[in-house]
Scaffold this active site. Structure first.
Site, PDB file in Angstrom:
ATOM      1  N   ILE A 151      60.505  51.532  -7.152  1.00 12.35           N
ATOM      2  CA  ILE A 151      61.813  51.977  -7.642  1.00 12.35           C
ATOM      3  C   ILE A 151      61.765  53.503  -7.640  1.00 12.35           C
ATOM      4  O   ILE A 151      60.833  54.108  -8.169  1.00 12.35           O
ATOM      5  CB  ILE A 151      62.117  51.440  -9.062  1.00 12.35           C
ATOM      6  CG1 ILE A 151      62.085  49.903  -9.081  1.00 12.35           C
ATOM      7  CG2 ILE A 151      63.469  51.972  -9.544  1.00 12.35           C
ATOM      8  CD1 ILE A 151      63.091  49.220  -8.167  1.00 12.35           C
ATOM      9  N   LYS A 186      65.585  51.539 -15.771  1.00  9.15           N
ATOM     10  CA  LYS A 186      66.970  51.080 -15.893  1.00  9.15           C
ATOM     11  C   LYS A 186      67.080  49.576 -15.693  1.00  9.15           C
ATOM     12  O   LYS A 186      68.181  49.041 -15.612  1.00  9.15           O
ATOM     13  CB  LYS A 186      67.858  51.800 -14.870  1.00  9.15           C
ATOM     14  CG  LYS A 186      67.913  53.304 -15.062  1.00  9.15           C
ATOM     15  CD  LYS A 186      68.751  53.966 -13.989  1.00  9.15           C
ATOM     16  CE  LYS A 186      68.747  55.484 -14.148  1.00  9.15           C
ATOM     17  NZ  LYS A 186      69.516  56.145 -13.078  1.00  9.15           N
ATOM     18  N   GLY A 187      65.939  48.896 -15.550  1.00  5.83           N
ATOM     19  CA  GLY A 187      65.943  47.454 -15.352  1.00  5.83           C
ATOM     20  C   GLY A 187      66.013  47.020 -13.904  1.00  5.83           C
ATOM     21  O   GLY A 187      66.030  45.819 -13.613  1.00  5.83           O
ATOM     22  N   LEU A 239      55.087  44.595 -17.123  1.00  5.02           N
ATOM     23  CA  LEU A 239      56.300  44.065 -16.509  1.00  5.02           C
ATOM     24  C   LEU A 239      56.055  42.693 -15.883  1.00  5.02           C
ATOM     25  O   LEU A 239      56.796  41.747 -16.135  1.00  5.02           O
ATOM     26  CB  LEU A 239      56.815  45.035 -15.440  1.00  5.02           C
ATOM     27  CG  LEU A 239      57.983  44.539 -14.590  1.00  5.02           C
ATOM     28  CD1 LEU A 239      59.214  44.281 -15.440  1.00  5.02           C
ATOM     29  CD2 LEU A 239      58.286  45.539 -13.488  1.00  5.02           C
ATOM     30  N   TYR A 240      55.009  42.584 -15.079  1.00  2.81           N
ATOM     31  CA  TYR A 240      54.749  41.322 -14.401  1.00  2.81           C
ATOM     32  C   TYR A 240      54.417  40.207 -15.382  1.00  2.81           C
ATOM     33  O   TYR A 240      54.866  39.068 -15.219  1.00  2.81           O
ATOM     34  CB  TYR A 240      53.633  41.482 -13.368  1.00  2.81           C
ATOM     35  CG  TYR A 240      53.989  42.452 -12.261  1.00  2.81           C
ATOM     36  CD1 TYR A 240      55.268  42.498 -11.720  1.00  2.81           C
ATOM     37  CD2 TYR A 240      53.044  43.336 -11.758  1.00  2.81           C
ATOM     38  CE1 TYR A 240      55.599  43.390 -10.714  1.00  2.81           C
ATOM     39  CE2 TYR A 240      53.367  44.228 -10.744  1.00  2.81           C
ATOM     40  CZ  TYR A 240      54.645  44.254 -10.236  1.00  2.81           C
ATOM     41  OH  TYR A 240      54.968  45.132  -9.237  1.00  2.81           O
ATOM     42  N   GLY A 258      63.738  47.301 -11.486  1.00  2.00           N
ATOM     43  CA  GLY A 258      62.510  46.647 -11.044  1.00  2.00           C
ATOM     44  C   GLY A 258      62.466  45.192 -11.474  1.00  2.00           C
ATOM     45  O   GLY A 258      62.147  44.311 -10.677  1.00  2.00           O
ATOM     46  N   ASN A 275      47.585  50.647 -13.499  1.00  2.00           N
ATOM     47  CA  ASN A 275      49.042  50.624 -13.591  1.00  2.00           C
ATOM     48  C   ASN A 275      49.453  49.694 -14.740  1.00  2.00           C
ATOM     49  O   ASN A 275      49.866  48.561 -14.536  1.00  2.00           O
ATOM     50  CB  ASN A 275      49.654  50.173 -12.262  1.00  2.00           C
ATOM     51  CG  ASN A 275      51.141  50.420 -12.216  1.00  2.00           C
ATOM     52  OD1 ASN A 275      51.787  50.614 -13.244  1.00  2.00           O
ATOM     53  ND2 ASN A 275      51.696  50.387 -11.011  1.00  2.00           N
ATOM     54  N   ALA A 323      53.068  48.237 -14.734  1.00  2.00           N
ATOM     55  CA  ALA A 323      53.252  47.077 -13.847  1.00  2.00           C
ATOM     56  C   ALA A 323      52.685  45.826 -14.495  1.00  2.00           C
ATOM     57  O   ALA A 323      53.323  44.765 -14.473  1.00  2.00           O
ATOM     58  CB  ALA A 323      52.581  47.332 -12.499  1.00  2.00           C
ATOM     59  N   GLN A 363      64.175  54.791 -12.234  1.00  2.00           N
ATOM     60  CA  GLN A 363      63.254  53.992 -13.038  1.00  2.00           C
ATOM     61  C   GLN A 363      63.740  53.859 -14.476  1.00  2.00           C
ATOM     62  O   GLN A 363      64.544  54.640 -14.948  1.00  2.00           O
ATOM     63  CB  GLN A 363      61.855  54.617 -13.001  1.00  2.00           C
ATOM     64  CG  GLN A 363      61.228  54.514 -11.629  1.00  2.00           C
ATOM     65  CD  GLN A 363      59.826  55.101 -11.582  1.00  2.00           C
ATOM     66  OE1 GLN A 363      59.247  55.478 -12.587  1.00  2.00           O
ATOM     67  NE2 GLN A 363      59.281  55.171 -10.376  1.00  2.00           N
TER      68      GLN A 363
END
Length: 149
Positions: free
Chosen positions: A79, A86-87, A123-124, A89, A117, A120, A84
């Protein structure tokens, strides 16, 4: 939030896609868009795509299927630094999961990222990806998303 779509890269958007970059402190986590496109030229299994918010390009990703009974990967989710947090991804990954599971008729999707990271990873995991306890040849953590769970 704006509407996210995943679109092909073509002569109309290629130059803009090539300008996508991450923040300076993220550059050790992922290849540049140009490096990704070069890899996609060498390995035709990769499908590079652009990520749009309405009519604005906000990111880049690749996906592909490898092997006789294909392992399907979502890779290189980038992104742009100006878009970045902002949702985009999260929305892009959700759409990519739907695209690849339908296109390749699979129930499991893989991705990998560098151990440093932490964003990440968070998020994942929030999206339902789980660590496989395996690492790719570059030392990245391999995560899987299993639609059967």
């Amino acid at each position: 939030m704006s509407h996210i779509t995943i679109r092909a890269i073509d002569e109309n958007n290629l130059n803009h896609v090539r300008k996508i970059q991450v923040k300076a402190h993220q550059r050790d986590f992922i290849e540049t868009v140009d490096e990704c496109l070069e890899e996609a030229e060498l390995h035709k299994e990769w499908r590079p795509v652009s990520i749009y918010s309405d009519d604005d390009i906000v990111g880049f990703a690749m996906y592909g299927a490898f092997g006789e009974n294909p392992d399907v990967w979502i890779d290189r989710i980038i992104i742009d630094d100006n878009h970045q947090r902002k949702g985009f991804g999260t929305a892009a990954i959700q759409q990519l999961i739907e695209i690849v599971t339908n296109k390749y008729d699979v129930r499991t999707v893989y991705l990998s990222f560098t151990p440093d990271n932490h964003f990440a990873k968070q998020l994942y995991e929030k999206l339902g990806f789980r660590f496989t306890e395996e690492y790719d040849p570059a030392g990245e953590l391999i995560y899987e998303y299993d639609l059967t769970h």
